[in-house]
Design a protein around this motif. Structure first.
Motif, mmCIF file in Angstrom:
data_model
loop_
_atom_site.group_PDB
_atom_site.id
_atom_site.type_symbol
_atom_site.label_atom_id
_atom_site.label_comp_id
_atom_site.label_asym_id
_atom_site.label_seq_id
_atom_site.Cartn_x
_atom_site.Cartn_y
_atom_site.Cartn_z
ATOM 1 N N SER A 136 -20.067 -12.163 114.197
ATOM 2 C CA SER A 136 -19.438 -11.368 113.125
ATOM 3 C C SER A 136 -18.789 -12.249 112.063
ATOM 4 C CB SER A 136 -18.348 -10.447 113.677
ATOM 5 O OG SER A 136 -18.683 -9.911 114.914
ATOM 6 N N LEU A 137 -18.080 -13.281 112.523
ATOM 7 C CA LEU A 137 -17.333 -14.094 111.558
ATOM 8 C C LEU A 137 -18.269 -14.993 110.750
ATOM 9 C CD1 LEU A 137 -14.106 -14.906 113.610
ATOM 10 C CD2 LEU A 137 -14.545 -13.031 112.023
ATOM 11 N N LEU A 156 -7.271 -16.310 112.128
ATOM 12 C CA LEU A 156 -7.253 -17.764 112.245
ATOM 13 C C LEU A 156 -8.106 -18.423 111.165
ATOM 14 C CD1 LEU A 156 -6.074 -19.580 114.563
ATOM 15 C CD2 LEU A 156 -8.329 -19.510 115.602
ATOM 16 N N ASN A 157 -9.183 -17.744 110.775
ATOM 17 C CA ASN A 157 -10.118 -18.313 109.810
ATOM 18 C C ASN A 157 -9.981 -17.692 108.419
ATOM 19 O OD1 ASN A 157 -11.981 -20.200 111.473
ATOM 20 N ND2 ASN A 157 -11.784 -18.368 112.727
ATOM 21 N N GLY A 158 -8.909 -16.919 108.244
ATOM 22 C CA GLY A 158 -8.650 -16.307 106.939
ATOM 23 C C GLY A 158 -9.709 -15.297 106.529
ATOM 24 N N ILE A 159 -10.337 -14.658 107.501
ATOM 25 C CA ILE A 159 -11.385 -13.681 107.193
ATOM 26 C C ILE A 159 -10.782 -12.272 107.221
ATOM 27 C CG2 ILE A 159 -13.546 -12.650 108.080
ATOM 28 C CD1 ILE A 159 -14.289 -15.573 108.915
ATOM 29 N N ILE A 212 -16.110 -22.520 111.797
ATOM 30 C CA ILE A 212 -15.219 -21.466 112.292
ATOM 31 C C ILE A 212 -14.586 -21.841 113.631
ATOM 32 C CG2 ILE A 212 -15.067 -19.008 112.857
ATOM 33 C CD1 ILE A 212 -17.147 -18.452 110.877
ATOM 34 N N THR A 213 -13.268 -21.579 113.700
ATOM 35 C CA THR A 213 -12.518 -21.857 114.928
ATOM 36 C C THR A 213 -12.388 -20.565 115.726
ATOM 37 O OG1 THR A 213 -11.289 -23.544 113.762
ATOM 38 C CG2 THR A 213 -10.303 -22.745 115.793
ATOM 39 N N PHE A 214 -12.566 -20.677 117.026
ATOM 40 C CA PHE A 214 -12.474 -19.496 117.887
ATOM 41 C C PHE A 214 -11.404 -19.670 118.950
ATOM 42 C CE2 PHE A 214 -16.888 -19.608 116.435
ATOM 43 C CZ PHE A 214 -16.972 -18.358 115.858
ATOM 44 N N ALA A 215 -10.606 -18.607 119.153
ATOM 45 C CA ALA A 215 -9.710 -18.554 120.306
ATOM 46 C C ALA A 215 -10.468 -17.808 121.395
ATOM 47 C CB ALA A 215 -8.436 -17.805 119.936
ATOM 48 N N ILE A 216 -10.452 -18.363 122.600
ATOM 49 C CA ILE A 216 -11.239 -17.772 123.691
ATOM 50 C C ILE A 216 -10.311 -17.568 124.879
ATOM 51 C CG2 ILE A 216 -13.326 -18.043 125.090
ATOM 52 C CD1 ILE A 216 -13.666 -20.671 123.114
ATOM 53 N N ASP A 254 -9.274 -11.149 120.951
ATOM 54 C CA ASP A 254 -9.624 -12.504 120.485
ATOM 55 C C ASP A 254 -10.324 -12.444 119.122
ATOM 56 O OD1 ASP A 254 -8.641 -13.505 122.847
ATOM 57 O OD2 ASP A 254 -10.575 -14.083 123.695
ATOM 58 N N ALA A 255 -11.219 -11.478 118.957
ATOM 59 C CA ALA A 255 -11.988 -11.368 117.702
ATOM 60 C C ALA A 255 -11.033 -11.156 116.522
ATOM 61 C CB ALA A 255 -12.989 -10.219 117.795
#
Ligand code: SAH
Length: 456
Positions: free
Chosen positions: A324-325, A353-356, A277-281, A346-347
């Motif tokens: 969560s993701l 971003l992750n297609g969730i 999983i990719t995160f934007a922070i 961001d969440a």
């Protein structure tokens, strides 16, 4: 039985044998049962000690000379006394043992749950240079800018301590470049005594997997002088800089970041990856500071959660939706709640971003939102909580119990408040099944834990 008076006096010099460690890592030696706490002493060691405080039931001493040293003593890599990583004189094995004991003691003394298995702590292979974020104060000496940590219990900056052994090395380098460039451009440091000057803090954050760098420059003033030259120098030196932010903090306060954050270069966030999983922070969002151990922690949380595709899950204190993701990949639906609006934004970005598509995020205090969700009829199968050091509010614990989930996974950075909350849950029909400590903060006395709690 309480002692009538201390068996030692202030300023007395004594010889002491150490038998234990406090949870901050200080040595404990006893004089006829009276404990004396001494920094930098290890169990099995003997030393001459000067008594610096003698309370009725316990005292403090200063180590003068070691007469017998422990095989677990090692030479600290860093000799700066900022008190940030006070366990550097201990072998890593002893650090881990101490943290295990800290968790077991809290379980026994606070929660009365000594029968619950505590699994061996997950340590790091290389317990240095793990931190992905720093916030360093800026000061002045002889008209030149200096950066560095505050000396223990003071606001005196220990000059140019960008060599910290817990920081990711590129971070130390970026801080130095910001300081030197600002110095060359004549930008003045903030002086908290007179509440004048400009530059307060330099914050740097990196993505371990992506190598992205974010720089946040915190000033008292609304304007950052020479900002174009500063941006040019930084981006030329570090092509991995993806974001430069300017934060304005005009208040007299110890809080580092102010309300207003302006974009100076790139995006308002950087990316990192944990597992798939990719995160934007963004600048103000919480993101775990030790990424490789975070992966271990989240995998454990996921294993304990035992989610299946019919499950509805709540992730309370969700930050940028990290846990969560992870959960959403397995569950039917995940609800996250978090108090910082930037983190929720961001969440939401991270889910996209992750297609969730099965995760929903709400801004608010978890202790207010959880009772509201209960009133709305939300009945999750599993709840994950990951509160700050003060632990969960009573209202939140009450709401969890009312929701009757079959399982609760409690991620905690403070064994005492974890133990307190586990006791409350035990008294409300839940049972703690097991605990997994994870060493997220090597060289410091802190320890993270993941606990599995099930309906009795
Ligand atoms: N689970 C996330 C964040 C854990 S840190 C992760 O692993 O990254 C704890 C989070 O709780 C922080 O993001 C903080 O902003 C948030 N927080 C603190 N007090 C809160 C409250 N009363 N209600 C909801 N969130 C809160």
């Amino acid at each position: 039985m309480a002692k009538q008076s201390a068996p030692v006096e202030k300023n007395e010099t004594i010889t002491l044998t150490f038998e234990d460690l406090t949870h901050e890592g200080n040595g404990v030696g006893k004089i006829n049962g009276y404990p004396l706490f001494v920094a930098n002493a290890l169990p099995g060691e003997e030393a001459t000690v000067k008594v610096i405080k003698a309370n009725k039931n316990f005292g403090f001493g200063k180590l003068l000379e070691l007469l017998k040293t422990s095989p677990e003593r090692i030479e600290p890599v860093c000799h700066v006394h900022c008190n940030g990583c006070g366990l550097q004189h201990m072998s890593y094995n002893l650090q881990l043992e101490m943290k295990m004991n800290q968790v077991k003691n809290a379980m026994k003394k606070v929660a009365h749950l000594e029968h619950v298995p505590v699994h061996p702590i997950i340590g790091m292979e290389n317990p240095l240079h793990y931190r992905n974020k720093v916030q360093i104060p800026v000061g002045e000496k002889n008209g030149e800018l200096i950066t560095g940590f505050y000396q223990k219990r003071s606001h005196r900056i220990i000059e140019n301590t960008e060599t910290c052994v817990t920081h990711n090395e590129v971070i130390n380098d970026v801080v130095k470049t910001v300081r030197n460039t600002a110095n060359r451009l004549g930008i003045r440091a903030y002086n908290e005594e007179v509440h004048k000057g400009v530059l307060r803090h330099i914050m740097v954050r990196t993505g371990q997997e992506t190598k992205d760098i974010m720089v946040v420059i915190v000033t008292r003033t609304d304007k950052l002088p020479h900002q174009d030259e500063l941006i040019k120098e930084l981006t030329k030196t570090y092509p991995h800089i993806k974001s430069i932010m300017h934060n304005v903090n005009s208040k007299r306060t110890n809080v580092i970041l102010g309300e207003k954050t302006k974009l100076l270069f790139g995006d308002e966030y950087i990316h990192d990856k944990i597992g798939d999983i990719t995160f934007a922070i963004s600048a103000k969002s919480f993101y775990q500071i030790n990424p490789s151990q975070t992966k271990m922690l989240y995998e454990k949380a996921l294993e304990y959660a035992q989610i299946d595709s019919n499950d509805t899950v709540i992730d309370a204190y969700c930050g940028i939706g990290t846990i969560s993701l992870f959960l959403a990949q397995k569950a039917k639906k995940v609800y996250g709640v978090e108090v910082v609006p930037e983190a929720i934004s961001d969440a939401k970005k991270n889910a996209k971003l992750n297609g969730i598509t099965n995760a929903e995020f709400v801004v608010g205090e978890a202790e207010k939102i959880m009772p509201w969700w209960t009133a709305q009829g939300l009945r999750p199968d599993v709840i994950v909580v990951d509160p700050p050091r003060k632990g969960c509010d009573e209202e939140l614990l009450q709401a969890m119990v009312e929701m009757k989930p079959k399982r609760i996974v409690y991620v905690s950075c403070n064994p005492s408040t974890l133990a307190r909350d586990l006791r409350i849950l035990e008294d409300s029909g839940y049972e703690t099944k097991k605990l997994q400590p994870v060493d997220m903060f090597p060289q410091t006395g802190h320890v993270e834990c993941c606990a599995l709690i099930e309906k009795a």
